[in-house]
Design a protein around this motif. Sequence first.
Motif, mmCIF file in Angstrom:
data_model
loop_
_atom_site.group_PDB
_atom_site.id
_atom_site.type_symbol
_atom_site.label_atom_id
_atom_site.label_comp_id
_atom_site.label_asym_id
_atom_site.label_seq_id
_atom_site.Cartn_x
_atom_site.Cartn_y
_atom_site.Cartn_z
ATOM 1 N N ASN A 1 -7.157 79.112 -26.436
ATOM 2 C CA ASN A 1 -6.392 80.316 -26.161
ATOM 3 C C ASN A 1 -5.213 79.912 -25.286
ATOM 4 N N THR A 2 -3.998 80.114 -25.763
ATOM 5 C CA THR A 2 -2.831 79.643 -25.026
ATOM 6 C C THR A 2 -2.565 80.432 -23.745
ATOM 7 N N LEU A 3 -3.344 81.478 -23.497
ATOM 8 C CA LEU A 3 -3.225 82.178 -22.208
ATOM 9 C C LEU A 3 -3.586 81.245 -21.061
ATOM 10 N N ASP A 4 -4.634 80.424 -21.273
ATOM 11 C CA ASP A 4 -5.087 79.530 -20.202
ATOM 12 C C ASP A 4 -5.682 78.223 -20.735
ATOM 13 N N TYR A 5 -5.611 78.012 -22.047
ATOM 14 C CA TYR A 5 -6.123 76.808 -22.714
ATOM 15 C C TYR A 5 -7.635 76.689 -22.593
ATOM 16 N N SER A 6 -8.275 77.861 -22.585
ATOM 17 C CA SER A 6 -9.731 77.909 -22.636
ATOM 18 C C SER A 6 -10.192 77.730 -24.074
ATOM 19 N N SER B 1 -13.575 78.103 -26.979
ATOM 20 C CA SER B 1 -14.475 79.178 -27.392
ATOM 21 C C SER B 1 -15.697 79.279 -26.495
ATOM 22 N N GLU B 2 -15.898 78.303 -25.626
ATOM 23 C CA GLU B 2 -17.015 78.319 -24.682
ATOM 24 C C GLU B 2 -16.491 78.609 -23.274
ATOM 25 N N LYS B 3 -17.070 79.620 -22.646
ATOM 26 C CA LYS B 3 -16.647 80.002 -21.303
ATOM 27 C C LYS B 3 -16.778 78.831 -20.334
ATOM 28 N N ARG B 4 -15.770 78.668 -19.469
ATOM 29 C CA ARG B 4 -15.724 77.625 -18.451
ATOM 30 C C ARG B 4 -15.407 76.233 -18.998
ATOM 31 N N ILE B 5 -15.102 76.137 -20.281
ATOM 32 C CA ILE B 5 -14.679 74.857 -20.850
ATOM 33 C C ILE B 5 -13.244 75.003 -21.348
ATOM 34 N N TYR B 6 -12.376 74.106 -20.892
ATOM 35 C CA TYR B 6 -10.970 74.113 -21.258
ATOM 36 C C TYR B 6 -10.623 72.820 -21.996
ATOM 37 N N ALA B 7 -9.538 72.851 -22.755
ATOM 38 C CA ALA B 7 -9.041 71.658 -23.436
ATOM 39 C C ALA B 7 -7.529 71.606 -23.274
ATOM 40 N N ILE B 8 -7.036 70.507 -22.737
ATOM 41 C CA ILE B 8 -5.596 70.353 -22.502
ATOM 42 C C ILE B 8 -5.123 69.010 -23.047
ATOM 43 N N GLY B 9 -3.840 68.941 -23.365
ATOM 44 C CA GLY B 9 -3.287 67.698 -23.885
ATOM 45 C C GLY B 9 -3.488 67.565 -25.386
ATOM 46 N N ASP B 10 -3.419 66.335 -25.864
ATOM 47 C CA ASP B 10 -3.432 66.087 -27.308
ATOM 48 C C ASP B 10 -4.731 66.478 -27.995
ATOM 49 N N ILE B 11 -5.792 66.711 -27.226
ATOM 50 C CA ILE B 11 -7.090 67.050 -27.815
ATOM 51 C C ILE B 11 -7.124 68.472 -28.342
ATOM 52 N N ASN B 12 -6.179 69.328 -27.935
ATOM 53 C CA ASN B 12 -6.237 70.731 -28.363
ATOM 54 C C ASN B 12 -5.248 71.033 -29.486
ATOM 55 N N GLN B 13 -5.386 72.215 -30.057
ATOM 56 C CA GLN B 13 -4.517 72.620 -31.155
ATOM 57 C C GLN B 13 -4.283 74.122 -31.076
ATOM 58 N N ALA C 1 -2.085 72.012 -18.059
ATOM 59 C CA ALA C 1 -2.941 71.735 -16.901
ATOM 60 C C ALA C 1 -2.720 72.766 -15.793
ATOM 61 N N ALA C 2 -1.479 73.158 -15.595
ATOM 62 C CA ALA C 2 -1.173 74.130 -14.544
ATOM 63 C C ALA C 2 -1.809 75.482 -14.839
ATOM 64 N N LEU C 3 -1.689 75.956 -16.072
ATOM 65 C CA LEU C 3 -2.273 77.253 -16.414
ATOM 66 C C LEU C 3 -3.798 77.181 -16.423
ATOM 67 N N MET C 4 -4.332 76.060 -16.873
ATOM 68 C CA MET C 4 -5.788 75.892 -16.872
ATOM 69 C C MET C 4 -6.343 76.024 -15.452
ATOM 70 N N ALA C 5 -5.709 75.365 -14.483
ATOM 71 C CA ALA C 5 -6.224 75.352 -13.117
ATOM 72 C C ALA C 5 -6.291 76.754 -12.526
ATOM 73 N N ARG C 6 -5.293 77.555 -12.803
ATOM 74 C CA ARG C 6 -5.290 78.913 -12.257
ATOM 75 C C ARG C 6 -6.349 79.792 -12.905
ATOM 76 N N SER C 7 -6.681 79.502 -14.139
ATOM 77 C CA SER C 7 -7.768 80.226 -14.790
ATOM 78 C C SER C 7 -9.132 79.755 -14.273
ATOM 79 N N ALA C 8 -9.268 78.436 -14.091
ATOM 80 C CA ALA C 8 -10.539 77.888 -13.618
ATOM 81 C C ALA C 8 -10.878 78.369 -12.209
ATOM 82 N N PHE C 9 -9.865 78.686 -11.424
ATOM 83 C CA PHE C 9 -10.063 79.151 -10.044
ATOM 84 C C PHE C 9 -11.012 80.342 -9.985
ATOM 85 N N GLN C 10 -10.923 81.237 -10.981
ATOM 86 C CA GLN C 10 -11.755 82.447 -10.962
ATOM 87 C C GLN C 10 -13.240 82.111 -11.052
#
Length: 334
Positions: free
Chosen positions: A270-275, A277-289, A304-313
Amino acid sequence: MISTDICIIGAGPVGLFAVFEAGLLKMRCHVVDALTQVGGQLTEIYPQKPIYDIPGYPTITGEELIGQLMTQIAPFRPSFTLGERVEQVNRQAADTFLLTTSAGTVISAGVVVIAGGLGCFEPRKPSIPDLELYEGKGVTYSVRDPEAFRGRQVVIAGGGDSALDWTLVLAGIADKVTLVHRGNTFRGAPDTANRIQELANAGKLDLITRAHATHLTGEGRLERVGVSVYGGESLLIPADDFVPLFGLTPKLGPIAEWGLNMDKDAISVNTLDYSTSEKRIYAIGDINQYAGKLKLILCGFHEAALMARSAFQFIYPDQRINFKYTTVYGINAF
C-alpha cells in the motif's frame, strides 16, 4: 534471543536508511542480511561503480554511499546479524514477531521491514568440474578484504563491473593478477576497461580475452587454473586464488512462503505507508511492487521515511508523532 522494535531484513542502502528514519522516532532496529557485510548489491556487485542520482552527491561510489549511511545511522546504534538468512517469521499473541535465521538466531520484533532488494543473492558459478572442492581453499566468489590477496597469484574471471573493479584494486596488491574474459569487449564501464588495457599493456597484469576457465588443479588446495583460449590454445596458470565474478543471482527465498500478497517476484504494498497484506510487516526498496514503481535507491529512501512513521503507531500506540524537521530538533542519539 535478540529483542528490538523493528527487525529490518536487508542491509542494503534502503535498509540502512530505514534505520535512520526509525531512529529519529526513537525506534531501535536490528538488521539481518544473508551477505556477510553490509551494503547489499552496492557492496557485492559494484562497490567502485559511480552512482549519479543520490541527492547532494554529483557522483558517489557504492562503497562510499554505504560508508556515509553507516556513519549517518551510528547515533542510533543498530545491531546486525550478517551471513544469515531469515527463514521463518512467526506472529506471536502479544503483537510481536519471532524471526528465525538459517543459523538459528531468534529475533523478537514489534515490526518487520523487508528491505531485501531483489531477494537473497547467490553467486553465479561457472561450469567447472569439482569447483566446489576448492571453495574456501583458493576459490572465492567475492573480495571481502583486498589485503588478504597481498603477495598472491590471483586469477579473476569475468567481464562486468565487479571483475574490472577488483582487477584494478588487486593489481596494486597481489603479486600477479590475471583477468580471464570470454569476449574481447567488456560489459563494465568503458573508463575502467581502458585502465585495465593500459595496465595490461604496461605489463602490470595479464589479460586473456576470448578465453574461459576450464578446470582447477591442486593437492588439497588450489594451485593452478586451466584456461582454454578460443582457437585451441590451452594454458595452465599458477594461482593461489581463483575469483569468478559473474554477478549474483537473486532468489526470493523464504519470503515467498510468508503469506504476503505477491506480484510475480515482488511484494505488493500500500503506497500510503508501504505496508504489506500482513499487519506490522512492511516492504521497501526493490523488493516491493506498485503502480508507477521505480527501482531507484532514492525512491527506496522515500519509502523508508513513510514506513517509519506508520510503524511508530505499533511501537508507541499511546503516542502521536509530533512532526518536525531535523533542522529543528536535530539528531538525538540513543
